[in-house]
Design an enzyme around this catalytic site. Structure first.
Site, PDB file in Angstrom:
ATOM      1  N   ASP A  25      40.248 -11.248 -21.788  1.00  0.00           N
ATOM      2  CA  ASP A  25      41.584 -11.849 -21.833  1.00  0.00           C
ATOM      3  C   ASP A  25      42.657 -10.797 -22.053  1.00  0.00           C
ATOM      4  O   ASP A  25      42.492  -9.891 -22.880  1.00  0.00           O
ATOM      5  CB  ASP A  25      41.666 -12.818 -23.027  1.00  0.00           C
ATOM      6  CG  ASP A  25      41.729 -14.263 -22.593  1.00  0.00           C
ATOM      7  OD1 ASP A  25      42.051 -14.550 -21.425  1.00  0.00           O
ATOM      8  OD2 ASP A  25      41.463 -15.124 -23.460  1.00  0.00           O
TER       9      ASP A  25
ATOM     10  N   GLU B 218      47.156 -15.989 -18.639  1.00  0.00           N
ATOM     11  CA  GLU B 218      47.625 -17.374 -18.653  1.00  0.00           C
ATOM     12  C   GLU B 218      48.903 -17.534 -17.842  1.00  0.00           C
ATOM     13  O   GLU B 218      49.785 -16.653 -17.882  1.00  0.00           O
ATOM     14  CB  GLU B 218      47.873 -17.823 -20.106  1.00  0.00           C
ATOM     15  CG  GLU B 218      46.613 -17.808 -20.952  1.00  0.00           C
ATOM     16  CD  GLU B 218      46.850 -18.296 -22.383  1.00  0.00           C
ATOM     17  OE1 GLU B 218      47.973 -18.761 -22.717  1.00  0.00           O
ATOM     18  OE2 GLU B 218      45.888 -18.224 -23.176  1.00  0.00           O
TER      19      GLU B 218
ATOM     20  N   GLU C 126      42.584 -25.914 -18.535  1.00  0.00           N
ATOM     21  CA  GLU C 126      42.394 -26.317 -19.936  1.00  0.00           C
ATOM     22  C   GLU C 126      43.193 -27.575 -20.245  1.00  0.00           C
ATOM     23  O   GLU C 126      44.401 -27.647 -19.966  1.00  0.00           O
ATOM     24  CB  GLU C 126      42.810 -25.174 -20.880  1.00  0.00           C
ATOM     25  CG  GLU C 126      42.628 -25.566 -22.347  1.00  0.00           C
ATOM     26  CD  GLU C 126      42.636 -24.409 -23.322  1.00  0.00           C
ATOM     27  OE1 GLU C 126      42.660 -23.229 -22.898  1.00  0.00           O
ATOM     28  OE2 GLU C 126      42.606 -24.700 -24.545  1.00  0.00           O
TER      29      GLU C 126
HETATM   30  O1  KIV Z   1      40.564 -17.437 -25.378  1.00  0.00           O
HETATM   31  C1  KIV Z   1      39.674 -18.192 -24.958  1.00  0.00           C
HETATM   32  O2  KIV Z   1      38.600 -18.316 -25.543  1.00  0.00           O
HETATM   33  C2  KIV Z   1      39.951 -18.931 -23.731  1.00  0.00           C
HETATM   34  C3  KIV Z   1      38.976 -19.992 -23.332  1.00  0.00           C
HETATM   35  C4  KIV Z   1      39.031 -21.114 -24.278  1.00  0.00           C
HETATM   36  C5  KIV Z   1      39.150 -20.419 -21.927  1.00  0.00           C
HETATM   37  O3  KIV Z   1      40.915 -18.694 -23.080  1.00  0.00           O
END
Ligand code: KIV
Length: 277
Positions: A88, A120, A186
């Site tokens: 991420d 995102e 989500e």
């Molecule tokens: O940060 C995370 O764990 C996520 C998932 C819930 C998709 O973005």
């Protein structure tokens, strides 16, 4: 000839090719031991910025930094040999400009060895996704409830109900157009998740979405029952490890107070035992 099927680490193109096939199994991981556990079953392991809430006790994902994502990404990489790792991009690491996004995404890939990054946003972030995908950085998109935007979304609410569905559909189209190889949906209504899954050519990965998505993801600590501060409706608990750990710690404390631990088998004599003849 061996009957064992050798599994190689899937690439983003392999994941893309799974559209409409056997659902993709995805979980988060933040540490080497958990990565080793999930590696056997998962197609994709996400080093999610949920790490901030789950492991660092932060109130939201907003305080997560690039250094945290690099450190947890490196730890997870040491535990994976079969699943594809996605890391991420934390809040503040990509919104300023496509150039900032490239610099930070390239750092995540170079320093963790991840195959792709996740970020995102939909329509508004699509030019940034395009900038990355045009420069050899595979992107997993994330639309619907985007936790980094809780302050503008007004909390962790379901997104895309009624007329608002049009906004999420436009986001889905925009991230596809920008070259994302998959998209996390989500907390959107199940009928909308099904509509998006049927509409777009890349795999949808649901969390609080629909069993009809092309894959599912959960936060591993939620599904193991290790994170118990709160439980989102979509987070099915497959184990109660937090409760089991509390019981084990209570037993240890009782035995220490009663001088029952350590027992004879846990302590050492003054002389080494005679070698066996
Ligand atoms: O940060 C995370 O764990 C996520 C998932 C819930 C998709 O973005």
């Amino acid at each position: 000839m061996s009957a064992t099927i050798k599994r190689t680490v899937p690439t983003p193109s392999d994941i893309l090719a799974r559209k409409g096939g056997t659902p993709l199994v995805c979980l988060t991981a933040y540490t080497t031991p958990i990565a080793q556990l999930v590696d056997e079953q998962c197609d994709i392991v996400l080093v999610g910025d949920s790490v901030g809430m789950v492991l660092h006790g932060l109130p939201s994902t907003l305080g997560v930094t690039m250094d945290m994502m690099v450190m947890h990404g490196q730890a997870v990489a040491r535990g994976l040999s079969r699943s594809m790792m996605v890391v991420d991009m934390p809040f503040g690491s990509y919104e300023e400009s496509p150039e900032q996004a490239f610099r930070n995404a390239a750092r995540l890939m170079a320093e963790t060895g991840c195959s792709a990054v996740k970020l995102e946003g939909g329509v508004e972030i699509a030019p940034t996704i395009r900038h990355l995908t045009a420069r050899s950085i595979p992107v997993m998109a994330h639309i619907g409830l985007t936790p980094q935007a809780i302050n503008t979304l007004g909390g962790y609410k379901v997104q895309g109900r009624g007329e608002d569905a049009k906004r999420i559909l436009a986001d889905a189209d925009a991230v596809v157009e920008a070259g994302a190889f998959s998209v996390v949906l989500e907390k959107v209504p199940a009928n909308l998740a099904d509509e998006i899954t049927a509409r777009i050519p890349i795999p949808t990965i649901g969390i609080g979405a629909s069993a009809g998505c092309d894959g599912q993801i959960l936060v591993v600590d939620d599904m193991l029952g290790l994170f118990t501060a709160f439980k989102p409706k979509f987070a099915k608990r497959y184990a109660t490890l937090g409760q089991d750990a509390a019981t084990a710690i209570e037993s240890y404390a009782d035995e220490v107070r009663a001088r029952e631990f350590p027992a004879a088998e846990h302590i050492f004599g003054d002389t080494a035992p005679e070698p066996k003849k």
